[in-house]
Design an enzyme around this catalytic site. Structure first.
Site, PDB file in Angstrom:
ATOM      1  N   TYR A  85       0.885  -1.700  -0.366  1.00 18.58           N
ATOM      2  CA  TYR A  85      -0.031  -0.133   0.214  1.00 18.58           C
ATOM      3  C   TYR A  85       1.203   1.098   0.283  1.00 18.58           C
ATOM      4  O   TYR A  85       0.668   2.761  -0.711  1.00 18.58           O
ATOM      5  CB  TYR A  85      -0.118  -0.206   1.147  1.00 18.58           C
ATOM      6  CG  TYR A  85      -2.077   0.725   1.347  1.00 18.58           C
ATOM      7  CD1 TYR A  85      -3.374   1.001   0.547  1.00 18.58           C
ATOM      8  CD2 TYR A  85      -1.707   1.780   1.822  1.00 18.58           C
ATOM      9  CE1 TYR A  85      -3.949   2.456   0.279  1.00 18.58           C
ATOM     10  CE2 TYR A  85      -2.878   3.390   2.208  1.00 18.58           C
ATOM     11  CZ  TYR A  85      -3.486   3.629   1.742  1.00 18.58           C
ATOM     12  OH  TYR A  85      -5.095   4.448   1.566  1.00 18.58           O
ATOM     13  N   LYS A  89       0.895   4.196  -2.589  1.00 17.23           N
ATOM     14  CA  LYS A  89       0.697   5.413  -2.412  1.00 17.23           C
ATOM     15  C   LYS A  89       2.394   6.519  -2.108  1.00 17.23           C
ATOM     16  O   LYS A  89       1.695   7.571  -3.012  1.00 17.23           O
ATOM     17  CB  LYS A  89       0.253   5.573  -0.913  1.00 17.23           C
ATOM     18  CG  LYS A  89      -1.363   4.947  -1.282  1.00 17.23           C
ATOM     19  CD  LYS A  89      -1.941   6.322  -1.273  1.00 17.23           C
ATOM     20  CE  LYS A  89      -3.819   5.586  -1.126  1.00 17.23           C
ATOM     21  NZ  LYS A  89      -4.530   6.322  -1.593  1.00 17.23           N
ATOM     22  N   PRO A 112      -4.092  11.967   5.536  1.00 17.33           N
ATOM     23  CA  PRO A 112      -4.524  12.303   6.397  1.00 17.33           C
ATOM     24  C   PRO A 112      -3.839  10.954   7.216  1.00 17.33           C
ATOM     25  O   PRO A 112      -3.591   9.904   7.298  1.00 17.33           O
ATOM     26  CB  PRO A 112      -6.479  11.943   6.180  1.00 17.33           C
ATOM     27  CG  PRO A 112      -5.995  12.277   4.059  1.00 17.33           C
ATOM     28  CD  PRO A 112      -4.392  11.847   3.950  1.00 17.33           C
ATOM     29  N   ASN A 114      -5.251   8.614  10.610  1.00 15.12           N
ATOM     30  CA  ASN A 114      -6.436   7.579  10.869  1.00 15.12           C
ATOM     31  C   ASN A 114      -7.352   8.501  10.338  1.00 15.12           C
ATOM     32  O   ASN A 114      -8.305   9.433  11.311  1.00 15.12           O
ATOM     33  CB  ASN A 114      -6.495   6.761  12.093  1.00 15.12           C
ATOM     34  CG  ASN A 114      -5.392   5.826  11.653  1.00 15.12           C
ATOM     35  OD1 ASN A 114      -4.316   6.882  11.506  1.00 15.12           O
ATOM     36  ND2 ASN A 114      -5.127   4.797  12.215  1.00 15.12           N
ATOM     37  N   ILE A 115      -8.990   7.464   9.765  1.00 16.26           N
ATOM     38  CA  ILE A 115     -10.006   8.513   9.429  1.00 16.26           C
ATOM     39  C   ILE A 115     -11.183   7.308   9.742  1.00 16.26           C
ATOM     40  O   ILE A 115     -11.003   6.401   9.752  1.00 16.26           O
ATOM     41  CB  ILE A 115     -10.738   8.653   8.045  1.00 16.26           C
ATOM     42  CG1 ILE A 115      -8.939   8.811   7.528  1.00 16.26           C
ATOM     43  CG2 ILE A 115     -11.759   9.079   8.255  1.00 16.26           C
ATOM     44  CD1 ILE A 115      -9.034   9.073   5.752  1.00 16.26           C
ATOM     45  N   ASP A 218       0.274  -5.708  16.767  1.00  9.51           N
ATOM     46  CA  ASP A 218       0.716  -4.173  16.885  1.00  9.51           C
ATOM     47  C   ASP A 218       0.068  -3.371  15.521  1.00  9.51           C
ATOM     48  O   ASP A 218       0.020  -2.055  15.613  1.00  9.51           O
ATOM     49  CB  ASP A 218       1.494  -3.827  18.030  1.00  9.51           C
ATOM     50  CG  ASP A 218       0.708  -4.048  19.365  1.00  9.51           C
ATOM     51  OD1 ASP A 218      -0.778  -3.964  19.232  1.00  9.51           O
ATOM     52  OD2 ASP A 218       1.673  -4.376  20.152  1.00  9.51           O
TER      53      ASP A 218
END
Ligand code: GDP
Length: 256
Positions: A85, A89, A112, A114-115, A218
């Protein structure tokens, strides 16, 4: 060609939480490369006046100094868990930059944190932490089972409410004349642990039987970002996490 847009807000992605990334690194890499290449290429072909593409704070180098700033994006390898990913990006950022340099295109990128919010993907296996935990807590309460949170709960994250992000993107579209990438995140002081998020969610469901399953990863411990550049550009008051979570949980219950 049919719609002839003036502006493009490029949010399309094959995306998910930590566990989707770990299971599907290759698939995520390939799909995002194709999406991003096609969108940016078409923005050029159809003479889009401004394109805002969405990156993520999870694509920054794993080994960095904190707080992370925009110009550190390419300074080192991303975290192992989501490197497919991340590299797809990062190339979107390079692609946008090359169009700016070569054709003077207004193709810019936002980054951004975390959304979360309404209309998220609430998948237990593939969702991001907040929607996955909301779903998990809902089921745990219904079946009177422990509310299982994956990992130790110690990692720290900044969470932005989806309405805030949407409003900020529109402000950037209308008013931001710069070319530089912009981190769009809540202030560093609002960074919160996964454990605290789980407790808040449990509180809204009035259910306190929480268990941490440390057999799960984690992921990255933290990726604290600095939002100074954004704050220099606009003074926007972000929705606090309690209000955002309560709106999201109400929406989830209504739409389950
Ligand atoms: P990240 O911020 O890119 O790592 O993405 P996530 O939104 O998936 O958050 C991952 C963090 O939340 C990790 O520390 C996980 O261990 C923790 N976590 C706890 N339970 C869950 C869960 O059910 N789903 C996900 N995605 N993460 C969880």
């Amino acid at each position: 060609n049919k719609i002839k847009p003036d502006y493009v807000i490029h949010l399309a992605a094959c995306v998910g939480g930590l566990f989707k990334n770990m299971n599907k690194n290759l698939e995520i890499f390939e799909i995002n490369l194709l999406i991003n290449f096609n969108v940016i290429k078409c923005c050029h072909l159809y003479k889009i006046k401004k394109c805002i593409s969405c990156l993520s704070t999870c694509i920054f180098p794993d080994n960095v100094t904190y707080p992370i700033k925009e110009n550190m994006l390419h300074n080192g390898k991303p975290h192992e868990s989501n490197y497919g990913y991340s590299y797809a990006k990062r190339l979107l950022e390079i692609h946008s930059r090359l169009y700016r340099e070569t054709h003077n295109s207004k193709f810019i990128c936002i980054i951004p944190c975390n959304i979360y919010g309404e209309n998220d993907n609430f998948s237990l296996e593939e969702g991001h932490v907040i929607p996955a935990l909301i779903h998990q807590c809902y089921l745990s309460k219904k079946f009177n089972k422990p509310f299982v949170v994956k990992g130790t709960g110690s990692p720290l994250r900044q969470f932005i409410y989806v309405e805030d992000l949407a409003n900020i993107i529109l402000l950037i579209l209308e008013k931001y004349e710069g070319n530089d990438d912009l981190i769009v995140a809540t202030p560093e002081k609002d960074e919160i642990s996964i454990k605290n998020i789980a407790e808040l969610i449990a509180h809204y469901f009035e259910y306190d039987n929480i268990k941490f399953d440390t057999n799960y990863s984690d992921g990255q411990y933290k990726k604290t970002v600095d939002n100074t550049k954004l704050r220099n550009f606009i003074d926007y008051k972000m929705t606090d996490i309690k209000t955002g979570l309560s709106n999201t949980i109400n929406w989830f219950k209504l739409n389950y």
